[in-house]
Design a protein around this motif. Structure first.
Motif, mmCIF file in Angstrom:
data_model
loop_
_atom_site.group_PDB
_atom_site.id
_atom_site.type_symbol
_atom_site.label_atom_id
_atom_site.label_comp_id
_atom_site.label_asym_id
_atom_site.label_seq_id
_atom_site.Cartn_x
_atom_site.Cartn_y
_atom_site.Cartn_z
ATOM 1 N N ARG A 227 0.854 -1.191 0.000
ATOM 2 C CA ARG A 227 0.000 0.000 0.000
ATOM 3 C C ARG A 227 0.893 1.246 0.000
ATOM 4 N NH1 ARG A 227 -5.275 0.437 2.025
ATOM 5 N NH2 ARG A 227 -4.991 -1.449 3.284
ATOM 6 N N PRO A 228 0.679 2.157 -0.938
ATOM 7 C CA PRO A 228 1.524 3.355 -0.982
ATOM 8 C C PRO A 228 1.522 4.094 0.354
ATOM 9 C CG PRO A 228 0.197 3.203 -2.959
ATOM 10 C CD PRO A 228 -0.296 2.129 -2.043
ATOM 11 N N GLY A 229 2.706 4.407 0.839
ATOM 12 C CA GLY A 229 2.847 5.122 2.092
ATOM 13 C C GLY A 229 3.075 4.246 3.297
ATOM 14 N N ASP A 230 2.938 2.919 3.129
ATOM 15 C CA ASP A 230 3.127 2.010 4.264
ATOM 16 C C ASP A 230 4.587 1.622 4.486
ATOM 17 O OD1 ASP A 230 0.466 2.068 4.846
ATOM 18 O OD2 ASP A 230 0.028 -0.022 4.316
ATOM 19 N N GLY A 231 5.475 2.035 3.605
ATOM 20 C CA GLY A 231 6.896 1.809 3.830
ATOM 21 C C GLY A 231 7.462 0.515 3.289
ATOM 22 N N TYR A 232 6.689 -0.202 2.446
ATOM 23 C CA TYR A 232 7.193 -1.441 1.865
ATOM 24 C C TYR A 232 7.879 -1.138 0.536
ATOM 25 C CZ TYR A 232 4.527 -3.987 5.349
ATOM 26 O OH TYR A 232 4.051 -4.474 6.531
ATOM 27 N N ARG A 233 9.141 -1.515 0.420
ATOM 28 C CA ARG A 233 9.883 -1.279 -0.802
ATOM 29 C C ARG A 233 9.463 -2.298 -1.865
ATOM 30 N NH1 ARG A 233 14.558 1.791 -0.349
ATOM 31 N NH2 ARG A 233 15.517 0.628 -2.058
ATOM 32 N N THR A 234 9.286 -1.793 -3.097
ATOM 33 C CA THR A 234 8.870 -2.688 -4.173
ATOM 34 C C THR A 234 9.516 -2.266 -5.474
ATOM 35 O OG1 THR A 234 6.964 -3.680 -5.301
ATOM 36 C CG2 THR A 234 6.813 -1.344 -4.772
ATOM 37 N N HIS A 235 9.632 -3.208 -6.386
ATOM 38 C CA HIS A 235 10.120 -2.937 -7.733
ATOM 39 C C HIS A 235 9.159 -3.601 -8.709
ATOM 40 C CE1 HIS A 235 12.601 -3.236 -11.392
ATOM 41 N NE2 HIS A 235 13.215 -2.169 -10.913
ATOM 42 N N THR A 236 8.580 -2.818 -9.603
ATOM 43 C CA THR A 236 7.598 -3.336 -10.553
ATOM 44 C C THR A 236 8.142 -3.194 -11.961
ATOM 45 O OG1 THR A 236 5.806 -2.639 -9.085
ATOM 46 C CG2 THR A 236 5.221 -3.180 -11.350
ATOM 47 N N THR A 237 8.108 -4.284 -12.703
ATOM 48 C CA THR A 237 8.669 -4.282 -14.054
ATOM 49 C C THR A 237 7.905 -5.247 -14.944
ATOM 50 O OG1 THR A 237 10.649 -4.758 -15.377
ATOM 51 C CG2 THR A 237 10.347 -6.054 -13.382
ATOM 52 N N GLY A 238 7.951 -4.978 -16.239
ATOM 53 C CA GLY A 238 7.380 -5.905 -17.204
ATOM 54 C C GLY A 238 8.333 -7.026 -17.574
ATOM 55 N N LEU A 239 9.575 -6.931 -17.129
ATOM 56 C CA LEU A 239 10.526 -8.013 -17.348
ATOM 57 C C LEU A 239 10.182 -9.205 -16.463
ATOM 58 C CD1 LEU A 239 13.785 -5.875 -17.371
ATOM 59 C CD2 LEU A 239 12.807 -7.048 -19.348
#
Length: 387
Positions: A227-239
């Motif tokens: 959830r945006p703002g909750d502090g969880y780092r993420t990486h989103t890609t089409g690869l």
């Protein structure tokens, strides 16, 4: 997968609604808060209505410069945490395909409405077609699963719009709502009250932030989203990517991730599958149809039964993944299958694949006119006499 919240809305007076108007209302009642689109016949009434309904409900409506940008905006809004929708027709649906594939691969929930019109290319903007059946399933490149729902009335469009959002959120996947121009722009008396609604809750990331992996899933095979703002780092890609979200071409990792994409839909077929079987128990000829062709087929079944012909109707409401077990059950006593559709034979090809031991005949019309009940009844009667 989080359990959905259920409530029964208050009874509502009957209204005269087109299919597109029912879709717009269903989106609002499902909790949609973002729409991005570009006007295109015969889907434009959805955008027109939501341009006023969404802001009034605390949502955002944006008319984009084209369909490519509209699909990208919907994907971005969903990554931002809100239920998101776009609506289009043939040429616009083609332009959305790259970003639909991105949403499938990156597991971004959203709903895409495709109101089918005649084609190819610009085709016949004001005439019906059912020639996008395969495009909804295989329109983007590569292997990816897809949920496609095919309602056949204004009331069912309302219900299936809500269910499309539920499935998108619960399974973390794009869902396509597919219906034809006749269903979209015909008006029917619809009472929307009394439905037990399901408002799905997206599975959000929880627990220690340092241990979070954006594509690590538990038993339901659906990974929790940050959830945006909750502090969880993420990486989103089409690869192709590992559970960390970062690109990977490791064969084992790629196979595991793509297998999970398909597996999560298989795991939840009890929620996804929906169909209608009409008088199939003793039917010697079963008609398989969707949309306006299914509406005509229902009348044809009544006409054939009145003349002593054992004819039934199987209507897949969930078109993809196809409800093959239900189809086989509905046709177990049938000697032949008739598939009326407004194309050269797309649905027929799927039925032939599913029922290899049965005679399957198509009734195809590509003139821009719907198939009539009389045409279907005549074809079913002829088939019944031949088998």
């Amino acid at each position: 997968m989080n359990a959905p919240d259920r409530h029964v809305p208050k009874a509502a007076a009957a209204k005269l609604l087109s299919g597109n108007a029912a879709c717009a209302q269903g989106a609002i009642d499902a909790g949609c808060k973002f729409f991005a689109g570009y006007p295109i016949t015969p889907s434009s009434e959805i955008a027109e209505r939501l341009s006023t309904m969404l802001p009034a409900a605390g949502g955002v409506f944006i008319q984009m410069e084209d369909e490519i940008a509209a699909m990208a905006a919907v994907v971005g809004a969903s990554m931002g945490g809100v239920k998101s929708l776009t609506a289009t027709s043939g040429p616009g649906f083609s332009l959305k395909q790259e970003n639909i594939g991105y949403a499938a691969g990156a597991e971004i929930p959203c709903v895409i409405v495709n109101v089918m019109r005649g084609g190819p290319s610009t085709g016949m903007p004001t005439r019906p077609s059912q020639a996008d059946i395969f495009q909804t399933r295989y329109g983007s490149h590569g292997d990816y699963p897809m949920i496609v729902l095919a309602p056949a009335s204004a009331r069912e469009i309302y219900d299936e719009t809500i269910r499309a959002f539920d499935l998108a959120e619960l399974c973390r996947t794009p869902v396509i709502l597919l219906y034809d121009q006749v269903i979209a722009q015909s008006s029917e008396t619809v009472a929307l009250g009394g439905r037990t609604s399901v408002h799905a809750t997206r599975k959000w990331a929880s627990g220690p932030r340092e241990a979070y992996k954006p594509y690590a899933a538990d038993a339901d095979l659906v990974p929790p989203m940050p959830r945006p703002g909750d502090g969880y780092r993420t990486h989103t890609t089409g690869l192709t990517h590992s559970e960390t979200g970062f690109p990977s071409q490791d064969p084992e990792t790629v196979t595991r991730n793509l297998g999970r994409l398909y597996g999560k839909l298989d795991r939840h077929r009890d929620l996804i599958d929906s169909y209608e079987a009409v008088r199939c128990e003793d039917a010697e000829v079963v008609i398989v149809a969707i949309g306006i062709s299914a509406r005509a087929a229902r009348r044809a079944v009544d006409a054939c039964r009145a003349e002593g012909k054992k004819v039934g109707l199987f209507r897949p409401v969930t078109l993809w993944p196809f409800p093959e077990i239900a189809l086989r059950e509905a046709t177990k006593n049938a000697k032949a299958i008739l598939v009326p559709e407004l194309n050269i034979g797309q649905l027929r090809l799927e039925i032939e694949r599913q029922l290899r031991d049965r005679r399957v005949e198509g009734l195809h019309l590509i003139s821009g006119e719907p198939i009539t009940p009389a045409q279907i009844a005549a074809a079913a009667t002829k088939l019944a006499l031949e088998v």
